[in-house]
Design a protein around this motif. Structure first.
Motif, PDB file in Angstrom:
ATOM      1  N   PHE A   1     -58.798  19.022  18.402  1.00 32.59           N
ATOM      2  CA  PHE A   1     -59.633  20.217  18.356  1.00 32.59           C
ATOM      3  C   PHE A   1     -61.076  19.834  18.638  1.00 32.59           C
ATOM      4  O   PHE A   1     -61.438  18.654  18.634  1.00 32.59           O
ATOM      5  CB  PHE A   1     -59.523  20.920  16.996  1.00 32.59           C
ATOM      6  N   SER A   2     -61.902  20.853  18.860  1.00 29.35           N
ATOM      7  CA  SER A   2     -63.335  20.661  19.089  1.00 29.35           C
ATOM      8  C   SER A   2     -64.123  21.561  18.158  1.00 29.35           C
ATOM      9  O   SER A   2     -63.699  22.669  17.849  1.00 29.35           O
ATOM     10  CB  SER A   2     -63.711  20.990  20.534  1.00 29.35           C
ATOM     11  N   ILE A   3     -65.261  21.071  17.730  1.00 27.44           N
ATOM     12  CA  ILE A   3     -66.226  21.856  16.969  1.00 27.44           C
ATOM     13  C   ILE A   3     -67.394  22.144  17.915  1.00 27.44           C
ATOM     14  O   ILE A   3     -67.908  21.225  18.555  1.00 27.44           O
ATOM     15  CB  ILE A   3     -66.719  21.079  15.729  1.00 27.44           C
ATOM     16  N   LEU A   4     -67.773  23.403  18.041  1.00 27.28           N
ATOM     17  CA  LEU A   4     -68.833  23.807  18.964  1.00 27.28           C
ATOM     18  C   LEU A   4     -69.929  24.549  18.207  1.00 27.28           C
ATOM     19  O   LEU A   4     -69.657  25.208  17.210  1.00 27.28           O
ATOM     20  CB  LEU A   4     -68.269  24.740  20.042  1.00 27.28           C
TER      21      LEU A   4
ATOM     22  N   HIS B   1     -80.701  14.596  19.608  1.00 24.93           N
ATOM     23  CA  HIS B   1     -79.272  14.524  19.330  1.00 24.93           C
ATOM     24  C   HIS B   1     -78.930  15.462  18.177  1.00 24.93           C
ATOM     25  O   HIS B   1     -79.806  16.019  17.534  1.00 24.93           O
ATOM     26  CB  HIS B   1     -78.841  13.090  18.981  1.00 24.93           C
ATOM     27  N   TYR B   2     -77.640  15.617  17.950  1.00 25.64           N
ATOM     28  CA  TYR B   2     -77.129  16.392  16.827  1.00 25.64           C
ATOM     29  C   TYR B   2     -76.382  15.449  15.896  1.00 25.64           C
ATOM     30  O   TYR B   2     -75.723  14.504  16.339  1.00 25.64           O
ATOM     31  CB  TYR B   2     -76.172  17.488  17.298  1.00 25.64           C
ATOM     32  N   THR B   3     -76.473  15.724  14.601  1.00 26.83           N
ATOM     33  CA  THR B   3     -75.684  15.001  13.610  1.00 26.83           C
ATOM     34  C   THR B   3     -74.665  15.975  13.046  1.00 26.83           C
ATOM     35  O   THR B   3     -75.034  17.014  12.481  1.00 26.83           O
ATOM     36  CB  THR B   3     -76.568  14.446  12.480  1.00 26.83           C
ATOM     37  N   LEU B   4     -73.388  15.652  13.236  1.00 26.74           N
ATOM     38  CA  LEU B   4     -72.291  16.475  12.749  1.00 26.74           C
ATOM     39  C   LEU B   4     -71.709  15.792  11.526  1.00 26.74           C
ATOM     40  O   LEU B   4     -71.365  14.612  11.568  1.00 26.74           O
ATOM     41  CB  LEU B   4     -71.229  16.621  13.840  1.00 26.74           C
TER      42      LEU B   4
ATOM     43  N   SER C   1     -62.164  11.456  -0.985  1.00 29.10           N
ATOM     44  CA  SER C   1     -62.583  11.422   0.417  1.00 29.10           C
ATOM     45  C   SER C   1     -64.099  11.511   0.502  1.00 29.10           C
ATOM     46  O   SER C   1     -64.734  12.198  -0.287  1.00 29.10           O
ATOM     47  CB  SER C   1     -61.960  12.571   1.196  1.00 29.10           C
ATOM     48  N   GLY C   2     -64.641  10.840   1.465  1.00 25.40           N
ATOM     49  CA  GLY C   2     -66.091  10.853   1.640  1.00 25.40           C
ATOM     50  C   GLY C   2     -66.521  11.723   2.784  1.00 25.40           C
ATOM     51  O   GLY C   2     -65.770  12.533   3.317  1.00 25.40           O
ATOM     52  N   VAL C   3     -67.763  11.519   3.160  1.00 23.98           N
ATOM     53  CA  VAL C   3     -68.383  12.247   4.264  1.00 23.98           C
ATOM     54  C   VAL C   3     -68.507  11.300   5.448  1.00 23.98           C
ATOM     55  O   VAL C   3     -68.905  10.148   5.293  1.00 23.98           O
ATOM     56  CB  VAL C   3     -69.772  12.769   3.847  1.00 23.98           C
ATOM     57  N   THR C   4     -68.153  11.781   6.633  1.00 17.81           N
ATOM     58  CA  THR C   4     -68.295  11.022   7.872  1.00 17.81           C
ATOM     59  C   THR C   4     -69.285  11.758   8.756  1.00 17.81           C
ATOM     60  O   THR C   4     -69.217  12.985   8.872  1.00 17.81           O
ATOM     61  CB  THR C   4     -66.945  10.898   8.605  1.00 17.81           C
ATOM     62  N   THR C   5     -70.204  11.016   9.375  1.00 13.58           N
ATOM     63  CA  THR C   5     -71.153  11.648  10.282  1.00 13.58           C
ATOM     64  C   THR C   5     -70.932  11.142  11.704  1.00 13.58           C
ATOM     65  O   THR C   5     -70.557   9.985  11.913  1.00 13.58           O
ATOM     66  CB  THR C   5     -72.614  11.393   9.860  1.00 13.58           C
ATOM     67  N   TYR C   6     -71.170  12.035  12.646  1.00 17.88           N
ATOM     68  CA  TYR C   6     -71.036  11.738  14.069  1.00 17.88           C
ATOM     69  C   TYR C   6     -72.328  12.156  14.754  1.00 17.88           C
ATOM     70  O   TYR C   6     -72.930  13.158  14.398  1.00 17.88           O
ATOM     71  CB  TYR C   6     -69.872  12.521  14.681  1.00 17.88           C
ATOM     72  N   SER C   7     -72.735  11.402  15.745  1.00 15.87           N
ATOM     73  CA  SER C   7     -73.931  11.719  16.520  1.00 15.87           C
ATOM     74  C   SER C   7     -73.525  12.034  17.953  1.00 15.87           C
ATOM     75  O   SER C   7     -72.689  11.334  18.541  1.00 15.87           O
ATOM     76  CB  SER C   7     -74.897  10.528  16.494  1.00 15.87           C
ATOM     77  N   THR C   8     -74.105  13.092  18.508  1.00 14.67           N
ATOM     78  CA  THR C   8     -73.794  13.492  19.877  1.00 14.67           C
ATOM     79  C   THR C   8     -75.006  14.176  20.502  1.00 14.67           C
ATOM     80  O   THR C   8     -75.838  14.731  19.797  1.00 14.67           O
ATOM     81  CB  THR C   8     -72.572  14.435  19.918  1.00 14.67           C
ATOM     82  N   THR C   9     -75.105  14.126  21.807  1.00 15.94           N
ATOM     83  CA  THR C   9     -76.189  14.817  22.508  1.00 15.94           C
ATOM     84  C   THR C   9     -75.760  16.195  23.000  1.00 15.94           C
ATOM     85  O   THR C   9     -76.595  16.988  23.423  1.00 15.94           O
ATOM     86  CB  THR C   9     -76.701  13.988  23.697  1.00 15.94           C
TER      87      THR C   9
ATOM     88  N   THR D   1     -64.317  20.361   6.364  1.00 14.85           N
ATOM     89  CA  THR D   1     -65.476  21.216   6.580  1.00 14.85           C
ATOM     90  C   THR D   1     -66.462  20.463   7.456  1.00 14.85           C
ATOM     91  O   THR D   1     -66.539  19.225   7.409  1.00 14.85           O
ATOM     92  CB  THR D   1     -66.164  21.649   5.265  1.00 14.85           C
ATOM     93  N   TYR D   2     -67.180  21.220   8.262  1.00 14.98           N
ATOM     94  CA  TYR D   2     -68.168  20.655   9.185  1.00 14.98           C
ATOM     95  C   TYR D   2     -69.481  21.397   9.053  1.00 14.98           C
ATOM     96  O   TYR D   2     -69.505  22.606   8.817  1.00 14.98           O
ATOM     97  CB  TYR D   2     -67.673  20.764  10.631  1.00 14.98           C
ATOM     98  N   ARG D   3     -70.578  20.662   9.235  1.00 16.10           N
ATOM     99  CA  ARG D   3     -71.903  21.253   9.376  1.00 16.10           C
ATOM    100  C   ARG D   3     -72.705  20.364  10.309  1.00 16.10           C
ATOM    101  O   ARG D   3     -72.412  19.173  10.456  1.00 16.10           O
ATOM    102  CB  ARG D   3     -72.593  21.472   8.034  1.00 16.10           C
TER     103      ARG D   3
END
Length: 85
Positions: A7-10, A20-23, A32-40, A56-58
């Motif tokens: 799936f994708s989060i948009l 950049h964005y931090t997801l 369970s912990g929190v995972t962060t992703y960086s994307t442009t 959940t995503y923010r």
């Protein structure tokens, strides 16, 4: 959007300069912990496999690479991933 754990989060781009964005991803399970992703880009794609997950995503926009100038995080969105049968 997605099927069988893929799936994708948009999100929408804000006005102004974005480096950049931090997801942030949080799994709704004990321990369970929190995972962060960086994307442009204004989306991030996942492949979680054939599993059951409650996530959940923010997201936040950052104007600098070192994250010293970032917006507050967005409201959270919920994603349910179900295994295919």
């Amino acid at each position: 959007t997605g099927y069988s754990g893929t799936f994708s989060i948009l999100w929408d781009a804000p006005a102004g300069t974005v480096n950049h964005y931090t997801l942030e991803e949080t799994q709704q399970a004990p321990g369970s912990g929190v995972t962060t992703y960086s994307t442009t880009g204004t989306f991030y794609s996942f492949s979680k496999g054939n599993v059951y997950l409650e996530l959940t995503y923010r997201v936040r926009a950052c104007a600098t690479a070192d994250e010293s100038m970032c917006s507050p995080y967005s409201n959270s969105v919920f994603k349910l991933v179900c295994p295919s049968t």
